[in-house]
Write a protein that holds these residues in place. Structure first.
Motif, PDB file in Angstrom:
ATOM      1  N   HIS A   1       0.826  -1.204   0.000  1.00  0.00           N
ATOM      2  CA  HIS A   1       0.000   0.000   0.000  1.00  0.00           C
ATOM      3  C   HIS A   1       0.855   1.245   0.000  1.00  0.00           C
ATOM      4  CE1 HIS A   1      -4.082  -1.577   0.415  1.00  0.00           C
ATOM      5  NE2 HIS A   1      -3.528  -2.598   1.090  1.00  0.00           N
TER       6      HIS A   1
ATOM      7  N   TYR B   1       1.211   2.442  -3.553  1.00  0.00           N
ATOM      8  CA  TYR B   1       0.059   2.828  -4.371  1.00  0.00           C
ATOM      9  C   TYR B   1       0.071   4.347  -4.531  1.00  0.00           C
ATOM     10  CZ  TYR B   1      -1.639  -1.852  -3.391  1.00  0.00           C
ATOM     11  OH  TYR B   1      -1.768  -3.204  -3.283  1.00  0.00           O
TER      12      TYR B   1
ATOM     13  N   HIS C   1      -5.872   7.897 -10.791  1.00  0.00           N
ATOM     14  CA  HIS C   1      -5.106   6.661 -10.714  1.00  0.00           C
ATOM     15  C   HIS C   1      -4.067   6.524 -11.816  1.00  0.00           C
ATOM     16  CE1 HIS C   1      -7.899   5.489  -7.646  1.00  0.00           C
ATOM     17  NE2 HIS C   1      -8.945   5.567  -8.488  1.00  0.00           N
TER      18      HIS C   1
ATOM     19  N   ASP D   1       1.568   8.963  -2.245  1.00  0.00           N
ATOM     20  CA  ASP D   1       1.436   7.508  -2.074  1.00  0.00           C
ATOM     21  C   ASP D   1       0.342   7.221  -1.044  1.00  0.00           C
ATOM     22  OD1 ASP D   1       2.539   7.994   0.427  1.00  0.00           O
ATOM     23  OD2 ASP D   1       4.555   7.305  -0.154  1.00  0.00           O
ATOM     24  N   ASN D   2       0.156   5.933  -0.738  1.00  0.00           N
ATOM     25  CA  ASN D   2      -0.936   5.508   0.155  1.00  0.00           C
ATOM     26  C   ASN D   2      -0.405   5.125   1.531  1.00  0.00           C
ATOM     27  OD1 ASN D   2      -3.719   5.045   0.571  1.00  0.00           O
ATOM     28  ND2 ASN D   2      -3.401   2.832   0.409  1.00  0.00           N
TER      29      ASN D   2
ATOM     30  N   LYS E   1      -4.994  -8.422  -5.613  1.00  0.00           N
ATOM     31  CA  LYS E   1      -4.143  -7.244  -5.646  1.00  0.00           C
ATOM     32  C   LYS E   1      -3.060  -7.410  -6.695  1.00  0.00           C
ATOM     33  CE  LYS E   1      -4.788  -5.896  -0.841  1.00  0.00           C
ATOM     34  NZ  LYS E   1      -4.153  -5.703   0.460  1.00  0.00           N
TER      35      LYS E   1
ATOM     36  N   ARG F   1      -8.299   0.567 -11.737  1.00  0.00           N
ATOM     37  CA  ARG F   1      -8.413   0.702 -10.285  1.00  0.00           C
ATOM     38  C   ARG F   1      -9.781   1.238  -9.926  1.00  0.00           C
ATOM     39  NH1 ARG F   1      -2.624   3.536  -8.736  1.00  0.00           N
ATOM     40  NH2 ARG F   1      -1.323   1.699  -9.092  1.00  0.00           N
TER      41      ARG F   1
ATOM     42  N   THR G   1       2.972  -1.583 -11.036  1.00  0.00           N
ATOM     43  CA  THR G   1       1.816  -1.986 -10.247  1.00  0.00           C
ATOM     44  C   THR G   1       1.462  -3.433 -10.463  1.00  0.00           C
ATOM     45  OG1 THR G   1       0.325  -1.296 -12.007  1.00  0.00           O
ATOM     46  CG2 THR G   1       0.873   0.340 -10.310  1.00  0.00           C
TER      47      THR G   1
END
Length: 872
Positions: free
Chosen positions: A600, A603, A622, A648-649, A752, A839, A867
């Motif tokens: 994560h 991302y 995205h 980022d996430n 994922k 996404r 990804t």
């Protein structure tokens, strides 16, 4: 007059008598005579005939019979007019001793009412025998009584009267007594007269039978027994049953043992026959000290210990004396022979104390010297030693009564650190005697056990960037030995990771096994450490064992996104051009960034932070695509500046920005071939590829069904002896080195990412990232780089442990080959046709991805790089 329902009642008789007075009925009287004890139902007489009544009048005039007093004994037979007995008639019960016994009845008839008196004379019969009040008469007569003495006896009784009553007595024949009868008040009283003197010693009692006879025919009789007890006088001396007694007595007889009982008899009785026993007055004192005589019972008892070796026999006299007024005595001789017996218990002698024995001592090692002795002689003095079975020791006979205790088998201090050996000594006497003693034998510890870890491997998870000096885990080993042999020191076996020694990364406490970090870790550089921990005891020589500690570095969001495109070679600003004729949705450019973190944390999302004209451009969250939101007008500035923020996430969020300058030009045309022509060619090519894909997928599906059916048949045939067949659930680590496929799924929904691992898990793996040309309208697939990972076996172990419900292991060779075929086909499709990775929008759980699918080429497909990691 009123008729009563009970004619035998007294009120009825009074009533009938009153009627008799009122109507002046006849007072005639009828008499009958019957003997007593006639049977019930016997006829007394025909009363109807005696009353001059016809048979028909008996019922018509209601003839009745009632007793004047007492019980009703008679009744009338209405059919014949006879007077019959209805109950037992006992004269003695009705009249007792009255000589004349008469019963009065009343005969009553009606219409007209008349009453007649009926008298029945009960005659006596000899139905009772004479009897005595006591069945036995006891007389006590002194043996000194002279002949002529009289003794009155109890008279007999007879309830009958007249000649049927008591008439005479008869005495049974004997030589000492005769019978005499006296008449007093018409009562016959018997007496005994002593005719000959008595001698109690010859006959102490006499039994006589006295018979009473009545005068009936036939005569009846009754008896009683007369017991004459002769009273004693002291005229006899005590006499022993035997003039001499002989007995054999074992020397080990305990005190209180009764060796014999002497018994004397005295013909007298009472005090004259009661005896006391004692030693003859001249009996030696040593005998009186060893033995005693019970004065009442005559039992001779052992008072003290006997020893055959000192005295083997004894002889003495015992006197019996009665308790008469002038005591008389009797004498007997007692001889006692002492028998030699095995009365000495063997004695165990420890000539040397047992020495501790090393647990590695060879069989036959001497532990102790043990002896034995017995105070007896001959066979009674021989002794045999033994120990309880089941011990690693044995007794070996030596000289005389000596034994050596030696080891018989191997010893183990960890199982039995100490033995309690019970030694049993038994002689050869009859019966044999034995004694026991216990000796302790300590087993000395030897360093024969290496330290042992409870687990062969340990797994530790450490976050990157954590300060050095933190304790990671503690490993502990156990050594069953003792003392210095059980003391353990811990150390890390020297090894290198990427050319750097592990000792520079980690430190272990040698005493308690605690492992500390010496540096902070960087997930992007090293993801896994394998530490070999050694536990070594302090024995001589020392023993050791190893355990593996897997330290997995957990990623933290410590890297900000890095912009790959557009490349700002000349500075931090990227310059792009676009025609003024662009319509809404026109792709201006695409911003592509990557993040060195993983999961994560990697991302990435794109946001338009600032713009010259925010209403003209938009950035896809995205994909980072910059498109026009509307058509470009003539009033729009030809120079537009966009500030795009890339985040980022992770937590905390890392971000970077890129500035894009867009120059809007009139008459600008992109150097792109005819779109329509290429689109037509691409659609034709995509149609063919789609057809090929459908055919390929159908073939693969058919092949899969056929393969699984064959495997199912094989599993059914071999299922009786195995718990699993072609496929099993993976429980823990990657134990199968030949596993070829792992599908890693997301536990909370969509996939994922997918990892395809080929070849040996222990080999180095290659990681491929997919990138698309940012300016390509057709999204050509490009491989950019490969990256090596560390030992993938451990990485996969972590993945398996983190998602146990989403990982399946295929172990069958057929399935493995099939999976390889599917993978090859799938990735052929992937490389042949661009892969669309879309996404979904952010929700409360974070970013969620749709599964990857193969699609035909589409316009404006620009997947973000890095990804979709694919690992072989």
């Amino acid at each position: 007059c009123t008729k009563r329902s009970t004619p035998s009642s007294k009120p009825l008789s009074q009533t009938l008598w009153l009627c008799y007075l009122l109507w002046n009925t006849s007072d005639a009287e009828i008499r009958y005579s019957v003997p007593e004890e006639l049977k019930i139902g016997s006829v007394v007489g025909n009363i109807a005939k005696d009353l001059e009544l016809e048979l028909s009048e008996i019922s018509d005039r209601r003839l009745q019979i009632a007793a004047e007093y007492g019980k009703q004994h008679f009744g009338i037979d209405l059919g014949k007019g006879e007077l019959k007995i209805t109950d037992r008639i006992d004269r003695e019960q009705i009249c007792g001793s009255i000589p004349k016994c008469m019963l009065t009845l009343e005969a009553i008839i009606e219409n007209p009412l008349q009453m007649y008196r009926v008298k029945v004379d009960i005659r006596d019969v000899n139905d009772n025998s004479p009897f005595f009040l006591n069945n036995q008469i006891v007389l006590n007569v002194d043996e000194a009584k002279t002949p002529g003495a009289r003794f009155r006896l109890e008279p007999a009784k007879d309830p009958d009267i007249a000649s049927n009553s008591l008439a005479s007595y008869v005495l049974s024949k004997n030589e000492h007594f005769v019978l005499s009868v006296k008449n007093k008040d018409d009562t016959k009283i018997p007496e005994l007269i002593l005719e000959k003197a008595l001698d109690r010693e010859k006959q102490s009692s006499h039994s006589l039978l006295l018979t009473a006879l009545d005068g009936g025919t036939p005569a009846r009789s009754g008896t009683t027994t007369i017991i004459v007890r002769v009273q004693d006088s002291n005229d006899n001396s005590p006499v022993f049953e035997k003039p001499s007694y002989k007995v054999k007595l074992p020397e080990n007889s305990p005190k209180g043992t009764v060796l014999l009982t002497v018994k004397a008899l005295d013909s007298d009785e009472g005090l004259n026959s009661q005896l006391t026993y004692s030693f003859e007055p001249n009996t030696p004192v040593n005998i009186q000290n060893l033995f005693s005589v019970d004065s009442e019972q005559g039992a001779i008892t052992v008072k003290d210990h006997l020893d055959f070796e000192l005295v083997s026999s004894f002889k003495f006299e015992v006197i019996a004396t009665d308790k008469g007024a002038s005591p008389l005595e009797g004498l007997c001789t007692v001889e006692i022979e002492i028998l030699d017996v095995n009365d000495n218990v063997p004695e165990i002698l420890l000539k040397s104390l047992p020495k501790p024995v090393r647990e590695d001592a060879a069989p036959g090692t001497v532990v102790a010297l043990i002896g034995a002795r017995d105070g007896d002689s001959g066979e009674n003095g021989k002794v045999h030693l033994s120990i309880q079975p089941g011990l690693p020791f044995t007794l070996k006979p030596s000289i005389s009564n000596y034994y050596v205790l030696i080891t018989d088998s191997s010893l183990d201090h960890e199982i039995f650190p100490k033995y309690i050996i019970e030694i049993i000594a038994k002689d050869f006497g009859t019966p044999p005697l034995e004694s026991k003693t216990q000796i302790p034998v300590d087993v000395l510890d030897v360093n024969d056990n290496p330290p042992g870890f409870p687990h062969s491997s340990y797994t530790v998870y450490v976050k990157e960037n954590v300060n050095a000096g933190n304790i990671l885990c503690t490993v502990s080993a156990f050594d069953p030995d003792q003392g210095e042999n059980a003391k353990i020191s811990y150390s890390i076996i020297e090894s290198k990771s990427r050319g750097i020694s592990l000792s520079s990364y980690f430190y272990i406490n040698a005493e308690n096994g605690s492992i500390f970090s010496m540096h902070s870790f960087d997930y992007e550089k090293i993801k896994l450490f394998q530490i070999q921990v050694q536990a070594k005891d302090h024995g001589s020589p020392s023993l050791s064992s190893n355990a593996t500690v897997h330290v997995f570095i957990l990623d933290q969001n410590d890297n900000a996104p890095v912009v790959i495109y557009p490349s700002a070679v000349m500075g931090s600003v990227s310059h792009q051009r676009m025609p003024r004729s662009a319509k809404a949705g026109h792709l201006v450019t695409k911003v592509t960034a990557v993040d060195a973190d993983s999961g994560h944390n990697a991302y990435i999302s794109y946001r338009l932070a600032e713009a010259t004209d925010a209403s003209l451009f938009s950035v896809n969250l995205h994909t980072g695509e910059v498109r026009t939101k509307r058509s470009v007008s003539e009033q729009d500035d030809s120079s537009q500046r966009l500030l795009i923020e890339i985040k980022d996430n992770g937590e905390p969020v890392q971000s970077t920005t890129v500035t894009v300058d867009i120059l809007i030009e009139d008459g600008f045309h992109e150097p792109v071939p005819d779109y329509r022509k290429k689109t037509t060619e691409l659609n034709q090519k995509s149609g063919k590829i789609t057809l090929y894909l459908i055919i390929s997928l159908a073939s693969v599906s058919l092949l899969c069904l056929l393969t699984f059916f064959i495997l199912l048949v094989k599993c059914a045939r071999s299922s009786s002896g195995s718990s699993s067949c072609c496929m099993r659930r993976s429980d823990s680590g990657y134990k199968n080195p030949n596993r070829n496929l792992q599908i890693q799924l997301n536990t909370d929904g969509p996939i994922k990412y997918v990892e395809v691992l080929g070849g040996d898990m222990m080999s180095q793996s290659q990681s491929f990232g997919s990138y698309l040309s940012p300016m390509s309208e057709f999204s050509d697939f490009t491989l950019v780089k490969t990256s090596s990972t560390t030992d993938f076996t451990n990485t996969l172990n972590v993945l398996d442990a983190s998602l146990p419900d989403s990982t399946w292991t295929f172990e069958s060779q057929q399935v493995r080959d099939l999976v390889y075929f599917i993978c090859l086909l799938t990735f052929s499709c992937r490389f042949a046709i661009p892969l669309n990775v879309s996404r979904q929008p952010l929700d409360e759980r974070g970013l969620s991805f749709k599964p990857m699918v193969c699609k035909t080429a589409q316009r404006d497909l620009l997947p973000p790089p890095a990804t979709v990691p694919v690992q072989w």
